[in-house]
Design an enzyme around this catalytic site. Structure first.
Site, PDB file in Angstrom:
ATOM      1  CE  LYS A 178      -2.112   5.888  -0.078  1.00 40.72           C
ATOM      2  NZ  LYS A 178      -1.705   5.657  -1.376  1.00 40.72           N
ATOM      3  N   GLY A 231       5.136  -1.883   1.405  1.00 38.78           N
ATOM      4  CA  GLY A 231       5.844  -1.065   0.226  1.00 38.78           C
ATOM      5  C   GLY A 231       7.237  -1.202   0.366  1.00 38.78           C
ATOM      6  CB  SER A 232       9.392   0.909  -1.675  1.00 39.77           C
ATOM      7  OG  SER A 232       9.046   2.196  -1.115  1.00 39.77           O
ATOM      8  CB  THR A 233      13.169  -0.568   1.687  1.00 41.63           C
ATOM      9  OG1 THR A 233      13.074  -1.941   1.988  1.00 41.63           O
ATOM     10  CG2 THR A 233      14.150  -0.402   2.986  1.00 41.63           C
ATOM     11  CB  ALA A 235       7.488   4.209   1.024  1.00 43.66           C
ATOM     12  N   GLY A 236       9.125   2.986   3.824  1.00 43.47           N
ATOM     13  CA  GLY A 236       8.955   2.431   4.988  1.00 43.47           C
ATOM     14  C   GLY A 236      10.033   3.325   5.664  1.00 43.47           C
ATOM     15  CD  GLU A 253       5.401  -7.591   6.831  1.00 45.75           C
ATOM     16  OE1 GLU A 253       6.325  -8.154   6.469  1.00 45.75           O
ATOM     17  OE2 GLU A 253       4.810  -8.416   7.787  1.00 45.75           O
ATOM     18  CB  CYS A 287       7.462  -8.528  -0.927  1.00 46.69           C
ATOM     19  SG  CYS A 287       6.658  -9.671  -0.182  1.00 46.69           S
ATOM     20  CD  GLU A 386      11.773  -5.297  -3.707  1.00 47.93           C
ATOM     21  OE1 GLU A 386      11.434  -4.011  -3.430  1.00 47.93           O
ATOM     22  OE2 GLU A 386      11.142  -6.227  -3.171  1.00 47.93           O
TER      23      GLU A 386
HETATM   24  P1  NAD Z   1       5.576   2.110  -2.515  1.00 53.76           P
HETATM   25  O1  NAD Z   1       6.367   2.106  -1.168  1.00 53.76           O
HETATM   26  O2  NAD Z   1       5.867   3.185  -3.473  1.00 53.76           O
HETATM   27  O3  NAD Z   1       4.057   2.408  -1.998  1.00 53.76           O
HETATM   28  C1  NAD Z   1       3.272   1.597  -1.314  1.00 53.76           C
HETATM   29  C2  NAD Z   1       2.274   2.402  -0.793  1.00 53.76           C
HETATM   30  O4  NAD Z   1       2.777   3.557   0.052  1.00 53.76           O
HETATM   31  C3  NAD Z   1       1.209   3.072  -1.789  1.00 53.76           C
HETATM   32  O5  NAD Z   1      -0.141   3.089  -1.192  1.00 53.76           O
HETATM   33  C4  NAD Z   1       1.806   4.424  -1.527  1.00 53.76           C
HETATM   34  O6  NAD Z   1       0.831   5.692  -2.128  1.00 53.76           O
HETATM   35  C5  NAD Z   1       2.288   4.903  -0.072  1.00 53.76           C
HETATM   36  N1  NAD Z   1       3.534   5.801   0.168  1.00 53.76           N
HETATM   37  C6  NAD Z   1       4.419   5.797  -0.737  1.00 53.76           C
HETATM   38  N2  NAD Z   1       5.166   6.662  -0.180  1.00 53.76           N
HETATM   39  C7  NAD Z   1       4.651   6.917   1.254  1.00 53.76           C
HETATM   40  C8  NAD Z   1       4.944   7.893   2.161  1.00 53.76           C
HETATM   41  N3  NAD Z   1       6.118   8.463   2.478  1.00 53.76           N
HETATM   42  N4  NAD Z   1       4.077   7.889   3.370  1.00 53.76           N
HETATM   43  C9  NAD Z   1       2.806   7.231   3.402  1.00 53.76           C
HETATM   44  N5  NAD Z   1       2.482   6.499   2.330  1.00 53.76           N
HETATM   45  C10 NAD Z   1       3.414   6.446   1.141  1.00 53.76           C
HETATM   46  O7  NAD Z   1       5.806   0.725  -2.889  1.00 53.76           O
HETATM   47  P2  NAD Z   1       5.045   0.068  -4.340  1.00 53.76           P
HETATM   48  O8  NAD Z   1       6.008   0.460  -5.227  1.00 53.76           O
HETATM   49  O9  NAD Z   1       3.586   0.218  -4.326  1.00 53.76           O
HETATM   50  O10 NAD Z   1       5.203  -1.462  -4.044  1.00 53.76           O
HETATM   51  C11 NAD Z   1       6.467  -2.240  -4.141  1.00 53.76           C
HETATM   52  C12 NAD Z   1       7.260  -2.589  -2.940  1.00 53.76           C
HETATM   53  O11 NAD Z   1       6.497  -2.842  -1.930  1.00 53.76           O
HETATM   54  C13 NAD Z   1       8.388  -3.326  -3.110  1.00 53.76           C
HETATM   55  O12 NAD Z   1       9.393  -2.886  -2.347  1.00 53.76           O
HETATM   56  C14 NAD Z   1       8.036  -4.431  -2.510  1.00 53.76           C
HETATM   57  O13 NAD Z   1       8.869  -5.281  -1.989  1.00 53.76           O
HETATM   58  C15 NAD Z   1       7.112  -4.137  -1.204  1.00 53.76           C
HETATM   59  N6  NAD Z   1       6.393  -5.308  -0.881  1.00 53.76           N
HETATM   60  C16 NAD Z   1       6.689  -5.937   0.484  1.00 53.76           C
HETATM   61  C17 NAD Z   1       5.939  -6.806   0.871  1.00 53.76           C
HETATM   62  C18 NAD Z   1       6.233  -7.493   2.123  1.00 53.76           C
HETATM   63  O14 NAD Z   1       5.253  -8.092   2.798  1.00 53.76           O
HETATM   64  N7  NAD Z   1       7.312  -7.370   2.676  1.00 53.76           N
HETATM   65  C19 NAD Z   1       4.871  -7.177   0.263  1.00 53.76           C
HETATM   66  C20 NAD Z   1       4.542  -6.582  -1.146  1.00 53.76           C
HETATM   67  C21 NAD Z   1       5.304  -5.845  -1.601  1.00 53.76           C
END
Ligand code: NAD
Length: 480
Positions: A178, A231-233, A235-236, A253, A287, A386
């Protein structure tokens, strides 16, 4: 104009269940680049069913020998490499990543990782026979974990996709990917590469979605065996809650707020040579980069001046121009958020020495000047949250212990750097910083070594052999 009216499911282009489309815009010009079908929950169901069938097929991908999979993956790597320039162009057009950054990441990492993991798997024994501590022996085997749901963000969409796809496919898993709705065109190029390479139907399925719904549905789907998320903390945490309830393995991550520790003996020229790559890469939307610069108090002004000169000299421009160092931020929302953080930084006592504005001559696109904020304390918002933009917080420290204390005084724990003329001293400091990764006098991510975070930066590791075991289930067969 790119038009992708179908979704890549079960090895073919399928009509989506709704007419919804994602309109993809250029971060640099705001112009429409094209449309991609937006999958919804029913499309995720189809994709998971295809991945499940492909995984459960007794003669399917999971049953192939690692060598057979390696041959197919070598073709896939070749097709990805052949599309490297196009992939870089698509990523840069969408999210504003300068092509000079994308060339070494988005255009190169996918094929490298596919080949690395295919080779690792082909050369590893699937079963190890151990002598039992009690009687007889045990066959310890590593099986593919099953159907993987992979969810990735927009900042390094291809690199982060292949942190997951490459080990998962090599291990014998099947995948539903996705992508982020901001970066879907590059994901469609991956689907084209999979078709050209002849990956069996259902082994890889790609379903973009326009909101959180598709991703959340994938995370909770009963036929998914593992989730891999970057992705973001925020959402994680939500994904981890779901996976916790389902007892579903998950790799996360997440965000970071890493520190660069400059020791009193550091060669500032050496720091500056790498400061762009370690602190401002991809407009700070990386990140692991070090966005807190911890400088010895006695050298604070010198360090601030040097970073100010560096940031103000960076060439801002069209991300497709190979001479551009700083492109636009990925989205309007991202720039709004960074500008709000800058206003807060100033309100809390920070002082901007360069940047902080939308650059002159760029009336379209989400541009923002690289920004240095001085007089920052480690408890200021700008040092705690962040920002994900081209913004560095300059913080004075009072010696090695104070620097380590501040580096660790954060919710996050992803990356970091230590800068010194004394490698042993720098390495000793690096050991004391509580992060998943850290560099001494630089930071070059090694695909052969584990990458990931501690605390709010995530769970589990990607890359290296550890990144492969994340897609394997260990099983003991007791034998006489
Ligand atoms: P985001 O969390 O908003 O979205 C990331 C992905 O998750 C997208 O595809 C989104 O559609 C999906 N998503 C969002 N909420 C979800 C949920 N509840 N359930 C399932 N899927 C969901 O993040 P973003 O704004 O796209 O990316 C930026 C973030 O990613 C920053 O916080 C950055 O630090 C982090 N990041 C971390 C790493 C790492 O390796 N640690 C690498 C790159 C980016």
């Amino acid at each position: 104009m790119y038009e992708y009216p179908s979704l890549f499911i079960d090895g073919d282009w399928r009509t989506p269940s709704t007419p919804l489309r994602i309109a993809v815009r250029s971060a640099a010009t705001e112009e429409l680049l094209g449309h991609v079908a937006a999958g919804d929950e029913a499309d995720i169901d189809h994709a998971v069913a295809a991945a499940r069938r492909a995984f459960d097929d007794p003669a399917g991908w999971a049953s192939w020998t690692p060598k057979e999979r390696a041959d197919a993956l070598e073709r896939f790597a070749g097709e990805l490499a052949a599309r490297g320039e196009e992939i870089v162009r698509r990523v840069s057009s969408q999210n504003g990543m300068p092509v000079r950054v994308g060339k070494h990441t988005e255009g190169a990492v996918p094929a490298t990782l596919v080949r690395y993991y295919a080779g690792l798997m082909a050369n590893a024994a699937a079963e190890e026979r151990r002598r039992s501590l009690v009687a007889g022996g045990t066959l310890v085997r590593r099986d593919p974990i099953g159907v993987v749901g992979a969810i990735v963000p927009w900042n390094f969409p291809q690199t982060l996709t292949f942190f997951k796809l490459a080990p998962a496919l090599a291990a014998g898993c099947t995948v539903v990917l996705k992508p982020s709705s901001e970066t879907v065109l590059d994901a469609m190029a991956v689907a084209e590469a999979a078709v050209a390479a002849g990956l069996p139907p259902g082994v890889l399925n790609i379903v973009p979605g326009s909101g959180r719904g598709a991703g959340a549905h994938l995370v909770a789907h009963p036929d998914v065996d593992k989730i891999a998320f970057t992705g973001s903390t925020a959402a994680g945490r939500s994904i981890a809650e779901t996976c916790g309830r389902l007892l579903r393995p998950v790799t996360l991550e997440l965000g970071g707020k890493s520190a660069a520790i400059i020791l009193d003996d550091a060669d500032l020229d050496a720091v500056l040579k790498q400061a762009f790559a370690t602190s401002l890469l991809n407009q700070g939307q990386s990140c692991y980069i070090t966005t807190r610069i911890l400088a010895p108090r006695a050298r604070y002004d010198e360090v601030v001046d040097a970073f100010t000169a560096l940031a103000s000299a960076l060439r801002i421009g069209d991300p497709l121009d190979p001479t551009t160092a700083i492109g636009p931020l990925a989205t309007q929302a991202q720039r709004d958020s960074v500008e709000a953080y800058l206003a807060k930084a100033v309100a809390e006592g920070g002082r901007i020495t360069t940047g902080g504005r939308r650059p002159a001559g760029f009336d379209r696109g989400w541009y923002l000047e690289p920004t240095i904020v001085t007089d920052v304390r480690n408890d200021h918002t700008i040092a705690r949250e962040e920002i994900f933009g081209p913004v560095l917080a300059m913080i004075p420290h009072d010696g090695d212990d104070d620097a380590v204390r501040m580096a660790n005084d954060t919710d996050y724990g992803l990356g970091g750097t230590v800068w010194t003329e004394d490698l042993d001293r720098g390495t000793a400091i690096a050991r004391r910083v509580r992060t998943g990764t850290i560099g001494v006098n630089g930071y070059t991510m090694d695909p052969g070594a584990p990458f990931g975070g501690v605390k709010a930066s995530g769970l589990g590791r990607e890359l290296g052999p550890e990144g492969l075991t994340a897609y394997q289930q260990v099983k003991s067969i007791y034998v006489p």
